[in-house]
Design an enzyme around this catalytic site. Structure first.
Site, PDB file in Angstrom:
ATOM      1  N   LYS A  38     -13.278  31.308  25.009  1.00 25.16           N
ATOM      2  CA  LYS A  38     -12.537  29.961  25.553  1.00 25.16           C
ATOM      3  C   LYS A  38     -13.537  28.716  24.775  1.00 25.16           C
ATOM      4  O   LYS A  38     -14.116  28.934  24.125  1.00 25.16           O
ATOM      5  CB  LYS A  38     -13.030  29.044  27.516  1.00 25.16           C
ATOM      6  CG  LYS A  38     -12.226  29.923  28.319  1.00 25.16           C
ATOM      7  CD  LYS A  38     -13.237  29.621  29.179  1.00 25.16           C
ATOM      8  CE  LYS A  38     -12.620  29.756  30.583  1.00 25.16           C
ATOM      9  NZ  LYS A  38     -13.237  29.478  31.921  1.00 25.16           N
ATOM     10  N   THR A  42     -20.297  30.309  24.373  1.00 25.24           N
ATOM     11  CA  THR A  42     -21.758  30.747  24.835  1.00 25.24           C
ATOM     12  C   THR A  42     -22.222  29.144  25.800  1.00 25.24           C
ATOM     13  O   THR A  42     -22.120  29.128  26.449  1.00 25.24           O
ATOM     14  CB  THR A  42     -22.343  30.805  24.349  1.00 25.24           C
ATOM     15  OG1 THR A  42     -22.476  32.211  23.823  1.00 25.24           O
ATOM     16  CG2 THR A  42     -24.169  31.388  24.643  1.00 25.24           C
ATOM     17  N   CYS A  43     -21.981  28.171  24.364  1.00 23.68           N
ATOM     18  CA  CYS A  43     -22.962  26.799  24.499  1.00 23.68           C
ATOM     19  C   CYS A  43     -22.493  26.087  26.096  1.00 23.68           C
ATOM     20  O   CYS A  43     -23.139  26.049  26.799  1.00 23.68           O
ATOM     21  CB  CYS A  43     -23.383  25.467  23.974  1.00 23.68           C
ATOM     22  SG  CYS A  43     -24.075  24.702  24.327  1.00 23.68           S
ATOM     23  N   GLY A 175     -39.895  37.600  29.455  1.00 29.96           N
ATOM     24  CA  GLY A 175     -39.352  36.852  28.351  1.00 29.96           C
ATOM     25  C   GLY A 175     -40.277  35.931  28.447  1.00 29.96           C
ATOM     26  O   GLY A 175     -39.409  34.335  29.303  1.00 29.96           O
ATOM     27  N   GLU A 182     -37.076  28.625  31.036  1.00 32.00           N
ATOM     28  CA  GLU A 182     -36.190  27.471  31.872  1.00 32.00           C
ATOM     29  C   GLU A 182     -35.201  28.288  33.026  1.00 32.00           C
ATOM     30  O   GLU A 182     -35.417  27.122  33.869  1.00 32.00           O
ATOM     31  CB  GLU A 182     -34.991  27.413  30.168  1.00 32.00           C
ATOM     32  CG  GLU A 182     -35.130  25.863  29.996  1.00 32.00           C
ATOM     33  CD  GLU A 182     -33.985  25.749  28.903  1.00 32.00           C
ATOM     34  OE1 GLU A 182     -34.107  24.683  28.041  1.00 32.00           O
ATOM     35  OE2 GLU A 182     -32.874  26.250  28.648  1.00 32.00           O
ATOM     36  N   GLU A 198     -44.304  38.177  29.204  1.00 34.16           N
ATOM     37  CA  GLU A 198     -44.584  38.315  27.700  1.00 34.16           C
ATOM     38  C   GLU A 198     -45.809  38.538  26.588  1.00 34.16           C
ATOM     39  O   GLU A 198     -46.243  38.933  27.033  1.00 34.16           O
ATOM     40  CB  GLU A 198     -44.550  36.317  27.112  1.00 34.16           C
ATOM     41  CG  GLU A 198     -44.490  36.055  25.521  1.00 34.16           C
ATOM     42  CD  GLU A 198     -43.408  36.195  25.048  1.00 34.16           C
ATOM     43  OE1 GLU A 198     -43.801  36.964  23.982  1.00 34.16           O
ATOM     44  OE2 GLU A 198     -42.210  36.032  25.392  1.00 34.16           O
ATOM     45  N   ALA A 310     -26.904  25.148  19.719  1.00 34.30           N
ATOM     46  CA  ALA A 310     -26.082  24.800  19.492  1.00 34.30           C
ATOM     47  C   ALA A 310     -25.652  23.769  18.689  1.00 34.30           C
ATOM     48  O   ALA A 310     -24.596  23.234  18.080  1.00 34.30           O
ATOM     49  CB  ALA A 310     -24.839  24.655  20.599  1.00 34.30           C
ATOM     50  N   HIS A 434     -41.314  -1.586  26.608  1.00 30.92           N
ATOM     51  CA  HIS A 434     -42.652  -1.475  28.232  1.00 30.92           C
ATOM     52  C   HIS A 434     -41.301  -1.429  29.218  1.00 30.92           C
ATOM     53  O   HIS A 434     -41.041  -2.519  28.961  1.00 30.92           O
ATOM     54  CB  HIS A 434     -43.392  -2.577  27.681  1.00 30.92           C
ATOM     55  CG  HIS A 434     -44.361  -2.308  28.841  1.00 30.92           C
ATOM     56  ND1 HIS A 434     -45.331  -0.803  29.003  1.00 30.92           N
ATOM     57  CD2 HIS A 434     -45.530  -2.829  29.575  1.00 30.92           C
ATOM     58  CE1 HIS A 434     -46.058  -1.176  29.346  1.00 30.92           C
ATOM     59  NE2 HIS A 434     -45.509  -2.219  30.249  1.00 30.92           N
TER      60      HIS A 434
END
Length: 457
Positions: A38, A42-43, A175, A182, A198, A310, A434
């Site tokens: 598509k 991937t992104c 990993g 994430e 890791e 990406a 601010h």
């Protein structure tokens, strides 16, 4: 025998491929874009966009759970994964339709099918040849595993994790890079007991050590377990779960093992090597204008050694299109590409780490860290974190590293500071609204310019 000719034939319709296609079309070139799956790659379909949608759902879950902190009486009744997927897929569908509309508007000759690079400047799809004056290879990447660790069943890659129709009770994430951190963050917010494994000594090992320490401290607070500096030795699964063995002799039991050990270049089976393209461990090396060793053949995105992002592929696609169209685009400075890990808290950086800066400029590199505790908006959001600046001796700011909720949105200004080679004195007089988190960048530069207002030292 050529069946179709164009100025530019592009193999792969992800961020790099479609950016090259759209920009080339804008510049008046005829374009054939070949994609087996598509448009968006991937992104859009299996990476950045769906992952960030899950991370936003995770933030909403945390907000509901923690409403009491803000005087709001809210409870988290649970996470409805069908509802989460409906939201996520809705986002993807809208963006996908937009991309398809752009391809039509740009009059791209869009070919659906698996393409093979046949050499010269020809790509073959289902026995039909598409020849361009130039070819761009943009076939992207795939989720890697480790030798002897087969994906399947309870051992999953990120693509599978995006489609899960339940929230696992216990998960091991193999990993501690961007993808691992994430997903660990999402699952923890959804109520999963997570352990990250890791092999390198710290989480997000490609970031400045300061960022790793900050994210590790935050994850301890969030009760996300992690084991660093320890290697995985094997996994066994049955109907009840998966057992993960570590080099330390420890065994971890979980419902799922997410393999997040990075992404490999998707170059096998596309005819690259046979056509005489120089390869390096599956990647396609290029020069700074993204030319391969073959005339009029370019490569962009995750198949080119470097950051697999990406927005890097997107920018490379634009660069190649402009170069082919006879413009004179500037080569991309890899260090100037912003990097964001969208965990809770976020990690965002651009430029050099302190270690890399010392390698380049010697030990007189100057650093400054500004704690978000001094930033009003960060206090309102109840986020901890900090901004670290790395400055060349008697030179500009060469690295900016940020940790905290929503700091990914600050990377826009940070990348201008790095890419325009700003000195702290250039940024100090700029007025930051601010209360915003951008003030943290302003304050850090004020301090580095020798006029700290809210910091001592």
């Amino acid at each position: 025998m050529t069946d179709a000719e164009a100025d530019l034939v592009i193999l792969g319709g992800g961020s790099g491929g479609y950016a090259a296609a759209f920009r080339a079309a804008e510049l008046g070139l005829s374009v054939t874009l070949i994609e087996k799956d598509k448009l968006g790659g991937t992104c859009l379909h299996r990476g950045c966009i769906p992952t960030k949608a899950l991370l936003h759902a995770a933030e909403v879950a945390d907000s509901a759970r923690d409403g009491e902190q803000f005087g709001v009486k809210s409870v988290l009744e649970g996470v409805d994964m069908a509802g989460v997927h409906k939201y996520k897929d809705g986002v993807i569908t809208r963006l996908y339709k937009g991309l398809q509309g752009l391809a039509k508007a740009h009059k791209i000759n869009y070919v659906e099918g698996t393409g093979t690079f046949a050499g010269g400047t020809t790509v073959t799809v289902d026995g039909k040849n598409y020849t361009g004056k130039n070819v761009v290879l943009a076939t992207g990447s795939y989720s890697k595993s480790l030798p002897g660790l087969e994906l399947g069943g309870r051992v999953i890659a990120s693509e599978d994790a995006l489609k899960l129709d339940y929230v696992p009770k216990k998960a091991v994430v193999l990993g501690g890079g961007v993808i691992g951190v994430e997903f660990a963050s999402v699952w923890a917010s959804f109520g999963t007991e997570v352990t990250i494994v890791e092999a390198l000594p710290r989480l997000v090992p490609n970031e400045d050590e300061f960022a790793s320490k900050q994210i590790e401290r935050a994850f301890r607070r969030r009760k996300i377990a992690f084991k660093t500096g320890v290697k995985f030795t094997g996994a066994k699964q049955d109907d009840n779960g998966v057992s993960v063995s570590l080099e330390s002799g420890e065994t971890l039991e979980a419902d799922l093992l997410l393999v997040a050990v990075g992404r490999g270049p998707n170059t096998a089976g596309h005819g690259y090597e046979e056509a005489g393209i120089t390869m390096d461990r599956g990647f396609v090396p290029t020069d700074e204008m993204l030319r391969t060793n073959l005339p009029n053949v370019y490569a962009v995105g995750d198949i080119v050694p470097g950051l697999q992002l990406a927005h890097r592929g997107f920018q490379q696609g634009i660069l190649v299109a402009e170069h082919i169209a006879g413009l004179d685009p500037k080569p991309i400075d890899e260090a100037g590409i912003p990097r964001v890990t969208y965990s809770h808290p976020e990690v965002a950086s651009v430029g050099l780490t302190e270690a890399a800066a010392k390698e380049q400029y010697g030990n007189d590199v100057v650093t400054l860290t500004y704690d978000l505790a001094g930033n009003g908006k960060s206090q309102i959001l109840k986020t901890s974190g900090a901004v670290k600046l790395v400055k060349a001796p008697d030179g500009p700011v060469v690295g900016l590293h940020l940790v905290g909720d929503r700091v990914g949105e600050l990377i826009g200004e940070a990348q201008l500071i790095y890419n325009w080679e700003a000195f702290p004195e250039d940024v100090a007089p700029l007025i930051h609204a601010h209360p915003t988190q951008t003030e943290a960048l302003g304050e850090a530069h004020l301090a580095l310019a020798g006029k700290p207002l809210h910091t001592h030292g």
